[in-house]
Every structure is written in structure tokens, then in C-alpha cells.
Design a protein around this motif. Structure first.
Motif, short mmCIF file in Angstrom:
data_model
loop_
_atom_site.label_atom_id
_atom_site.label_comp_id
_atom_site.label_asym_id
_atom_site.label_seq_id
_atom_site.Cartn_x
_atom_site.Cartn_y
_atom_site.Cartn_z
N LEU A 282 21.35 23.73 44.27
CA LEU A 282 21.66 24.99 43.59
C LEU A 282 20.94 26.27 44.48
CD1 LEU A 282 23.18 26.45 41.32
CD2 LEU A 282 21.02 26.37 40.05
N ARG A 283 21.79 27.04 44.95
CA ARG A 283 20.97 28.20 45.55
C ARG A 283 21.47 29.58 44.84
NH1 ARG A 283 18.43 26.03 49.84
NH2 ARG A 283 19.62 24.53 50.98
N LEU A 284 20.67 30.43 44.51
CA LEU A 284 21.13 31.56 43.92
C LEU A 284 20.29 32.78 44.75
CD1 LEU A 284 20.43 30.48 40.38
CD2 LEU A 284 22.67 30.54 41.35
N SER A 285 21.15 34.05 44.89
CA SER A 285 20.57 35.16 45.16
C SER A 285 19.85 35.13 46.10
CB SER A 285 19.62 35.69 44.14
OG SER A 285 20.33 35.65 42.79
N MET A 286 20.41 34.38 47.17
CA MET A 286 19.41 34.40 48.67
C MET A 286 19.49 35.73 49.32
SD MET A 286 18.34 31.28 48.77
CE MET A 286 18.39 30.64 50.41
N SER A 287 20.57 36.60 49.16
CA SER A 287 20.30 37.85 49.84
C SER A 287 20.79 39.02 48.93
CB SER A 287 21.37 37.94 51.23
OG SER A 287 22.62 37.36 50.63
N GLN B 116 31.29 14.57 38.73
CA GLN B 116 30.53 15.43 37.69
C GLN B 116 29.37 15.81 38.53
OE1 GLN B 116 31.55 16.93 35.62
NE2 GLN B 116 32.70 15.92 33.86
N MET B 117 29.12 15.62 39.97
CA MET B 117 27.90 16.18 40.51
C MET B 117 27.47 17.63 40.29
SD MET B 117 27.76 13.62 43.79
CE MET B 117 26.29 14.27 44.51
N GLY B 118 28.70 18.24 40.15
CA GLY B 118 28.32 19.94 40.01
C GLY B 118 28.09 20.46 38.64
N ARG B 119 28.35 19.33 37.86
CA ARG B 119 28.18 19.80 36.14
C ARG B 119 26.91 20.70 35.79
NH1 ARG B 119 29.17 15.81 31.36
NH2 ARG B 119 27.26 14.87 32.23
N GLU C 225 31.48 28.78 31.67
CA GLU C 225 32.24 27.79 30.83
C GLU C 225 32.79 26.71 31.84
OE1 GLU C 225 35.78 29.24 28.82
OE2 GLU C 225 36.24 27.24 28.19
N TYR C 226 32.59 25.36 31.56
CA TYR C 226 33.05 24.64 32.44
C TYR C 226 34.12 23.57 31.66
CZ TYR C 226 32.96 20.36 35.70
OH TYR C 226 32.93 19.54 36.57
N LYS C 227 35.36 23.93 32.25
CA LYS C 227 36.34 23.23 31.37
C LYS C 227 36.50 21.67 31.52
CE LYS C 227 39.78 26.89 31.41
NZ LYS C 227 40.76 27.69 32.27
N MET C 228 35.77 21.32 32.60
CA MET C 228 35.74 19.75 32.98
C MET C 228 34.45 19.03 32.37
SD MET C 228 38.75 19.72 34.37
CE MET C 228 38.60 18.09 34.94
N ARG C 229 33.72 19.91 31.51
CA ARG C 229 32.55 19.42 31.03
C ARG C 229 32.51 17.81 30.59
NH1 ARG C 229 29.49 20.98 25.84
NH2 ARG C 229 31.76 20.41 25.27
N ASP C 230 33.58 17.50 29.95
CA ASP C 230 33.65 15.96 29.25
C ASP C 230 34.67 15.24 29.84
OD1 ASP C 230 31.53 16.83 27.42
OD2 ASP C 230 33.39 17.87 26.17
N ALA C 231 34.96 15.75 31.36
CA ALA C 231 36.02 14.82 32.01
C ALA C 231 35.46 13.62 32.60
CB ALA C 231 36.90 15.63 32.87
N ASN D 173 30.82 23.13 43.41
CA ASN D 173 29.77 23.92 44.13
C ASN D 173 30.19 25.52 43.59
OD1 ASN D 173 28.00 22.09 45.20
ND2 ASN D 173 30.01 21.88 46.55
N PRO D 174 29.96 25.81 42.39
CA PRO D 174 30.22 27.46 41.93
C PRO D 174 29.34 28.34 42.27
CG PRO D 174 29.70 26.09 40.00
CD PRO D 174 29.94 25.13 41.18
N ASP D 175 27.99 27.70 42.78
CA ASP D 175 27.09 28.71 43.25
C ASP D 175 27.28 29.34 44.73
OD1 ASP D 175 26.80 26.35 44.11
OD2 ASP D 175 24.48 26.69 44.68
N THR D 176 28.34 28.67 45.12
CA THR D 176 29.05 29.24 46.54
C THR D 176 30.16 30.15 46.21
OG1 THR D 176 30.69 27.31 46.67
CG2 THR D 176 28.63 26.97 47.82
#
Ligand code: SF4
Length: 280
Positions: free
Chosen positions: A19-24, A239-242, A251-257, A76-79
Motif C-alpha cells: 500500500l502506497r499513499l501520498s508519495m508526491s 481478495q489480496m486487495g481487500r 466502499e468495497y462492493k466485492m468485500r464478501d465475494a 490496487n485502488p491506491d494506484t
């Protein structure tokens, strides 16, 4: 803050599942805009070395930030956000690839640029790929295809393989799944077909969305008609990105998939094979 003040010694080695956030994020907005437009900087989530699943042979993979799709299953929603990437000067990116050049050639691999959606950083790619080709390294671009028209025929000449992520063929399904229209994606696929440019298709079997034989059949027939698809990667949703969705407070629609069953994947593979395609 100016970009140059943030320039790292080396691009961030890691996995797209870091997980990477706010690098720049603190970079001055006009500086950021001109860096993207000028192509002298790339915004990179991570560099992975030794990947055996992102193109032929063993590969160096650069995961770029920025994406205009909002796939409900995204790992990878952080991308999605450009500023979650580390700014890396073009020159430094070329140096890094050069360091790995001999091993990549020995292992019949090369450089793959993935994301996020790399074509949001088109100016950077249009400068990077020709330089990498000059090093004698095989090049691949993994893209959702929406901005494929940005690539000129000259650009395509420096990209050995396009790995096209086809999310869905049925237009309404694609819109609901990604938030975007797939007409430009299909047009790009057809343009590549006309040029006989080597393509791999990547298709994610998403439970409740693309795990039905109607859609899989449409996908297989579309891919087969193109005539330039060397192989299809059928990728089961996982589910590696959950945890990323949770950390980002989205909100993650696939949370329980649950991931698709082995039988479902086998049926999908069989349908692609029946259309005359090579599948993995
Ligand atoms: S195109 Fe890829 S990075 Fe972008 S939202 Fe879809 S799965 Fe995520």
C-alpha cells in the motif's frame, strides 16, 4: 515543494500489493502538471523484479500510478491517484532497466509497464520505451486500452507486446464494472489487429459480474476474431486487495465475494480454447 526536492535515489522496489499513499502529494500542482505533460518524470507505485507472470520470460515490472477506471474488483485502488506514486526521473528509470539488462535478456524477459493505467502518463512512456528498445530489452505495456489512441504507430514500434486488460465486452456490463465506456477499448483492440501487433488479453473472472458463459463467450469470440491475440490470461478474482479498500476507507462492493471455483475457471478456459485461442 518542487519535484526535484523529492527525487529518490532509486525507484521503490516492491510489489503492487504494497500500500502506497501520498508519495508526491506535497509537490506543487503546476510542477506536477508540467512533469506529467513533459514526460521527464514518471510516477511509479513500485518496481517488481523477477516477475514470471507479467509477460514473456522473467520481467522487471514498473507499476505506474493514475487510473481513470474504477473497477469494482480492483486489487490496487491506491494506484488510482497519480500522487500516490513516487516521482522518478526518466533518466533514472532508464538506468535501473540498464542495470538489469543482461539478466533480463538471459531470462528471455524484459520490461513491463503496468499500473494503474500507464497511458495516463503517455509522455513518459513515449520517451521511455524507445530508450529501453535501444538497450535491446523486450518491452510490454499492460493497459486497459481506453487511451490506446494516444499511442502513435511510432510509439507502437517500440512496444513489443500489448497486454490488453479487457474487463468486459458487453457495453453496459463494462460501464457498470469499470465506470467507463468500452468503445475506445474495442477500437484500440481492432487497430492493433489491423496492424497485426502482438497482443495478450487479460481477463479477470469476477464473481457476479463476468463469471457467466454469455459474457465469457462474447469475450472469447471477440478475441478470436481479432486474429493477433497470442494468448489469453484468464485470471480468477482474488481478495489480496481487500485491505487496501479498507485502509482507504472506500466502499468495497466485492468485500464478501468468494474467488471463482476451479470448475468455473476450467469452463472459461475451455470456452476460450474452443474459440481457437491459447489460454493460460
Ligand atoms: S483498470 Fe486496473 S488499476 Fe484501473 S481500476 Fe481497473 S483494475 Fe484497477
Amino acid at each position: 515543494m518542487k519535484l526535484a526536492d523529492l527525487a529518490p535515489e532509486a525507484p521503490p522496489i516492491g510489489s503492487p500489493f504494497d500500500l502506497r499513499l501520498s508519495m508526491s502529494e506535497k509537490v506543487d500542482e503546476t510542477d506536477l502538471k508540467s512533469a506529467v505533460e513533459g514526460g521527464e518524470w514518471g510516477f511509479i507505485h513500485s518496481f517488481t523484479t523477477g516477475s514470471a507472470v507479467d509477460g514473456p520470460g522473467v520481467r522487471l515490472v514498473a507499476w505506474l500510478t493514475g487510473c481513470q477506471f474504477r473497477c469494482v474488483f480492483c486489487h490496487n485502488p491506491d494506484t488510482w491517484k497519480l500522487t500516490n506514486g513516487m516521482p522518478v526521473p526518466l533518466k533514472r528509470a532508464i538506468e535501473v532497466v540498464n542495470q538489469y539488462r543482461n539478466s533480463l535478456r538471459t531470462m528471455k524477459g524484459g520490461l513491463t509497464i503496468s499500473g494503474g493505467e500507464p497511458l495516463l502518463q503517455y509522455p513518459f512512456l513515449s520517451k521511455l520505451f524507445p530508450e529501453i528498445k535501444r538497450l535491446g530489452v523486450h518491452t510490454a505495456l499492460e493497459t486497459n486500452g481506453f487511451f490506446g489512441e494516444r499511442l502513435t504507430d511510432v510509439d507502437l514500434a517500440s512496444i513489443d507486446l500489448i497486454m490488453l486488460g479487457l474487463k468486459a465486452i458487453e457495453p453496459d456490463l463494462h460501464k457498470r464494472l469499470t465506470g467507463m465506456d468500452n468503445k475506445p477499448v474495442r477500437e484500440f483492440a481492432r487497430r492493433l489487429a489491423t496492424k497485426k501487433h502482438p497482443v495478450w488479453i487479460r481477463f479477470v473472472v469476477v464473481p457476479g459480474w463476468t463469471d457467466n458463459m454469455d459474457e465469457i463467450g462474447r469475450m472469447a469470440d471477440f478475441a478470436a476474431e481479432l486474429g493477433n491475440v497470442q494468448r489469453v490470461d484468464v485470471l480468477p478474482f482474488h481478495q489480496m486487495g481487500r485491505f487496501k479498500w479498507e485502509k482507504l476507507g472506500m466502499e468495497y462492493k466485492m468485500r464478501d465475494a468468494e474467488p471463482p471455483s476451479a470448475e468455473m475457471i476450467e469452463q472459461a478456459l475451455a470456452r476460450f480454447r474452443a474459440a481457437g485461442l491459447t489460454v493460460v
